[in-house]
Design a protein around this motif. Sequence first.
Motif, PDB file in Angstrom:
ATOM      1  N   VAL B  39       0.841  -1.203   0.000  1.00  0.00           N
ATOM      2  CA  VAL B  39       0.000   0.000   0.000  1.00  0.00           C
ATOM      3  C   VAL B  39       0.877   1.255   0.000  1.00  0.00           C
ATOM      4  CG1 VAL B  39      -1.618   1.378   1.388  1.00  0.00           C
ATOM      5  CG2 VAL B  39      -2.022  -1.076   1.057  1.00  0.00           C
ATOM      6  N   ALA B  40       1.930   1.242   0.833  1.00  0.00           N
ATOM      7  CA  ALA B  40       2.849   2.386   0.889  1.00  0.00           C
ATOM      8  C   ALA B  40       3.501   2.595  -0.479  1.00  0.00           C
ATOM      9  CB  ALA B  40       3.908   2.164   1.967  1.00  0.00           C
ATOM     10  N   ILE B  52       9.078   1.956  -6.144  1.00  0.00           N
ATOM     11  CA  ILE B  52       9.530   0.753  -5.443  1.00  0.00           C
ATOM     12  C   ILE B  52       8.486  -0.345  -5.657  1.00  0.00           C
ATOM     13  CG2 ILE B  52      10.135  -0.253  -3.199  1.00  0.00           C
ATOM     14  CD1 ILE B  52      10.560   2.835  -2.363  1.00  0.00           C
ATOM     15  N   TYR B  53       8.954  -1.531  -6.036  1.00  0.00           N
ATOM     16  CA  TYR B  53       8.063  -2.675  -6.240  1.00  0.00           C
ATOM     17  C   TYR B  53       8.552  -3.886  -5.453  1.00  0.00           C
ATOM     18  CZ  TYR B  53       5.654  -0.587 -10.291  1.00  0.00           C
ATOM     19  OH  TYR B  53       4.895   0.195 -11.117  1.00  0.00           O
ATOM     20  N   LEU B 182      -2.079   8.041   8.605  1.00  0.00           N
ATOM     21  CA  LEU B 182      -3.311   7.581   7.974  1.00  0.00           C
ATOM     22  C   LEU B 182      -3.034   7.078   6.562  1.00  0.00           C
ATOM     23  CD1 LEU B 182      -6.010  10.156   9.113  1.00  0.00           C
ATOM     24  CD2 LEU B 182      -5.859   7.714   9.652  1.00  0.00           C
ATOM     25  N   GLN B 183      -2.175   7.817   5.849  1.00  0.00           N
ATOM     26  CA  GLN B 183      -1.909   7.439   4.456  1.00  0.00           C
ATOM     27  C   GLN B 183      -0.474   7.766   4.083  1.00  0.00           C
ATOM     28  OE1 GLN B 183      -3.996   9.553   1.418  1.00  0.00           O
ATOM     29  NE2 GLN B 183      -4.194   7.768   0.112  1.00  0.00           N
ATOM     30  N   PRO B 187       4.543   4.436   6.644  1.00  0.00           N
ATOM     31  CA  PRO B 187       5.403   5.270   5.791  1.00  0.00           C
ATOM     32  C   PRO B 187       6.885   5.021   6.096  1.00  0.00           C
ATOM     33  CG  PRO B 187       4.551   6.571   7.598  1.00  0.00           C
ATOM     34  CD  PRO B 187       3.983   5.194   7.764  1.00  0.00           C
ATOM     35  N   TYR B 188       7.378   3.875   5.608  1.00  0.00           N
ATOM     36  CA  TYR B 188       8.735   3.466   6.009  1.00  0.00           C
ATOM     37  C   TYR B 188       9.816   4.397   5.471  1.00  0.00           C
ATOM     38  CZ  TYR B 188       8.932   1.270   1.382  1.00  0.00           C
ATOM     39  OH  TYR B 188       8.921   1.038   0.033  1.00  0.00           O
ATOM     40  N   LEU B 189       9.508   5.163   4.400  1.00  0.00           N
ATOM     41  CA  LEU B 189      10.523   6.102   3.898  1.00  0.00           C
ATOM     42  C   LEU B 189      10.735   7.270   4.868  1.00  0.00           C
ATOM     43  CD1 LEU B 189       9.806   6.145   0.040  1.00  0.00           C
ATOM     44  CD2 LEU B 189      11.631   4.955   1.259  1.00  0.00           C
TER      45      LEU B 189
END
Lengths: 205, 205
Positions: B39-40, B52-53, B182-183, B187-189
């Motif tokens: 999702v991120a 990123i994939y 929330l979105q 958010p790992y970045l």
Amino acid sequence: MVFKYPNGQEYKPQALVQRKLQASSQSRRGMSLEADINVANEYYRKEKIAVIYKKPTPIQIVDVDYPARSAARITKAFFRQASTTDYNGIYQGKYIDFDAKETGNLNSFPLKNVHEHQVTHLQAIMEQGGLAFMIIRFTQRSETYVIWANLLVEFWQNQNVERKSIPYKTIVDHGALVPNKLQPTTPYLDAIDTLIQTEKRSPNL
Amino acid sequence: MVFKYPNGQEYKPQALVQRKLQASSQSRRGMSLEADINVANEYYRKEKIAVIYKKPTPIQIVDVDYPARSAARITKAFFRQASTTDYNGIYQGKYIDFDAKETGNLNSFPLKNVHEHQVTHLQAIMEQGGLAFMIIRFTQRSETYVIWANLLVEFWQNQNVERKSIPYKTIVDHGALVPNKLQPTTPYLDAIDTLIQTEKRSPNL
């Protein structure tokens, strides 16, 4: 009777035969572009020049048998459309991303060899500052070129009003020839170095 | 009766229950770390923050039925061992490469969750100047951390003479917590930004 290519150039069977003879005398005889690139990538990883892999083919798995954990067997699955290109990795600290295509045409690279999602993906990589390119092999000529993705994007976007292929001459002028070497036989990163050093860009950029 | 963790810390069921309640009240309830990262990544691509994939699972195809070209059906195939990590791409012009793991442990991340080839690959990426890291989620704590790969490599190389896990405290001290948003929910970045800005490095580097 004289055969002509769509661009008006005369068909020369003798030259073609000679080219085919040349091709068959080379060490990559019978090897596909994909196999050549895989060999190059192994060499680059071993020599710590770059870390580049071909991505696995995306598969939609439907049914799996588990006779034992170590031998899970997929019994029903389908090929899925990839959303990216086939290759990516890191070279000299830079992100690189590309696809590789062969054409049997002599004088142009048909855009039907390329899919919309590949062009979109390469554009996204360019926007992020990565090195995005295409490796194109003219099999009848035994010549392999590297072109920046912006050249591809330009022809792709104009294909409905202009030609539906990239002329061989444009690829020669704006791309870089991959030299023939013994190891690896297709050192495509040499051509990337050439493109970077000569700062070759697509015609309109 | 008092239960104690291997490190001597007392087991506190009440705290655990509260953490679980906290976890279940979050929007990622029932979502795996992999789903959260996907999702991120979609969000990052849409917002042009990064490309990123997750790589497809490598499959060895043995038999395929071709009832029609558009519906080629794989009838026999096996899972293959991956030679790299699960994720790579480009962020702020830089090559990034990582794996993501969940653990149900409270106070350490067991190294048995990691495979030799993943460590070797992350080392190769570090040598090339890429950003190599691990995302680790402590599911009982509902906490997700990012650590540079060199911290993982250090513990991996010492696991035969020292401990076979990375202590939670080491991960907290040398990694960066992924904030709750929330979105996207994970958010790992943001945590990568924190690591870069604070120049956090592994203890001995």
